[in-house]
Write a protein that holds these residues in place. Structure first.
Motif, short mmCIF file in Angstrom:
data_model
loop_
_atom_site.label_atom_id
_atom_site.label_comp_id
_atom_site.label_asym_id
_atom_site.label_seq_id
_atom_site.Cartn_x
_atom_site.Cartn_y
_atom_site.Cartn_z
N ARG A 1 0.85 -1.19 0.00
CA ARG A 1 0.00 0.00 0.00
C ARG A 1 0.89 1.24 0.00
O ARG A 1 1.89 1.28 0.71
CB ARG A 1 -0.93 0.03 1.21
N ARG B 1 2.46 4.52 0.96
CA ARG B 1 2.56 5.30 2.20
C ARG B 1 3.48 6.48 1.96
O ARG B 1 4.45 6.38 1.22
CB ARG B 1 3.11 4.42 3.32
N ILE C 1 -2.60 -2.68 7.57
CA ILE C 1 -2.39 -1.44 6.82
C ILE C 1 -3.24 -1.41 5.55
O ILE C 1 -3.84 -0.39 5.20
CB ILE C 1 -0.90 -1.26 6.49
N ARG C 2 -3.32 -2.53 4.85
CA ARG C 2 -4.12 -2.58 3.62
C ARG C 2 -5.60 -2.34 3.88
O ARG C 2 -6.32 -1.88 3.00
CB ARG C 2 -3.94 -3.95 2.93
N ILE D 1 -7.02 -0.47 6.43
CA ILE D 1 -7.40 0.78 7.09
C ILE D 1 -8.22 1.60 6.09
O ILE D 1 -7.77 1.84 4.97
CB ILE D 1 -6.16 1.57 7.54
N GLU E 1 -9.63 4.51 3.87
CA GLU E 1 -8.84 5.57 3.28
C GLU E 1 -8.98 6.90 4.03
O GLU E 1 -8.00 7.63 4.18
CB GLU E 1 -9.24 5.77 1.81
N PHE F 1 -6.68 6.49 6.83
CA PHE F 1 -5.30 6.28 6.37
C PHE F 1 -4.65 7.59 5.96
O PHE F 1 -3.45 7.81 6.21
CB PHE F 1 -5.32 5.30 5.19
N LYS F 2 -5.41 8.50 5.35
CA LYS F 2 -4.86 9.77 4.90
C LYS F 2 -4.32 10.61 6.05
O LYS F 2 -3.45 11.46 5.84
CB LYS F 2 -5.93 10.58 4.15
N LEU G 1 -2.82 9.40 8.74
CA LEU G 1 -1.73 8.72 9.43
C LEU G 1 -0.38 9.10 8.83
O LEU G 1 -0.26 9.32 7.63
CB LEU G 1 -1.92 7.19 9.34
#
Length: 241
Positions: free
Chosen positions: A138, A140, A228-229, A231, A233, A236-237, A239
């Motif tokens: 993913r 990062r 992680i995959r 989470i 979006e 995730f944005k 983090l």
């Protein structure tokens, strides 16, 4: 055995692990952009294992003469070519840095693998082992240029494995997490999540013998990347990963 990226500590550790476990090779072809370092390793395995090796110099950033590979015959290819590059903001907007990351990890590497893959297909036998990365699972913000190239490489290996499914050619995708190598020297790596090249080599050799499709060098990375995959979006944005 063919080694692409033979200055890699993981590749060299895999060679030694295979020889220690009794694998027999008429010759090991060390394909490298650093002839001097690979020649030292060739001398090392000659003395330690009485194993003959041939060093073939080539650079992915230059035009490749495929004629130099014409007489290579092998049923095992280990690809450890890779370039981490500069992951900081300065590196992000440095197009030369970006192009080198993409070229070495994917764009110029795939045609070389295809060259050997065609030979494996014609013989209907063999194994291709490719070192990808958890960074490709993913994107990062810390290393997404490198991660995007590794994601492409992972997809290539997956497609190749699918294509070879009825042609008796095995394709193994290896996803190391943190590795204590020269490429990561100086980076603040968590020792509990970091494997040595020797640990990686043992894991990869076992996966090779068991004909696995995908392996995380340290199983914990499979769990970490699953989280992680998945989470969402919008979270995730926010983090800093």
């Amino acid at each position: 055995m063919i080694i692409i990226g033979s200055t890699s500590e993981v590749a060299q550790a895999f060679v030694e692990e295979a020889l220690r476990e009794g694998e027999k090779f008429e010759k090991i072809y060390l394909i490298t952009s650093n002839k001097e370092t690979s020649e030292r390793f060739a001398r090392h395995i000659d003395v330690k294992f009485f194993q003959q090796a041939e060093v073939i110099e080539f650079d992915l950033m230059k035009d490749i003469d495929y004629n130099q590979f014409e007489n290579i015959s092998s049923n095992l290819l280990f690809c450890a070519a890779g370039y981490l590059g500069e992951g900081t903001e300065e590196g992000l907007y440095d197009n030369k840095n970006t192009e080198k990351i993409i070229d070495i990890n994917y764009a110029k590497l795939v045609p070389v693998l295809n060259y050997f893959a065609q030979k494996f297909e014609s013989r209907r036998s063999g194994t291709i082992i490719g070192l990808s990365s958890v960074a490709g699972d993913r994107g990062r913000q810390s290393n997404f240029i490198y991660g995007s190239a590794k994601a492409a490489f992972t997809a290539y290996l997956s497609g190749l494995r699918n294509y070879f499914s009825d042609k008796k050619v095995h394709v193994l995708t290896v996803k190391p997490g943190f590795m204590s190598t020269k490429m990561t020297e100086g980076l603040p790596l968590n020792p509990k999540l970091t494997a040595t090249p020797e640990q990686a080599a043992r894991c990869i050799f076992k996966a090779f013998k068991k004909k696995k499709n995908v392996v995380y060098v340290m199983p914990i990375w499979g769990v970490i990347m699953f989280v992680i995959r998945n989470i969402p979006e919008f979270i995730f944005k926010k983090l800093k990963l």
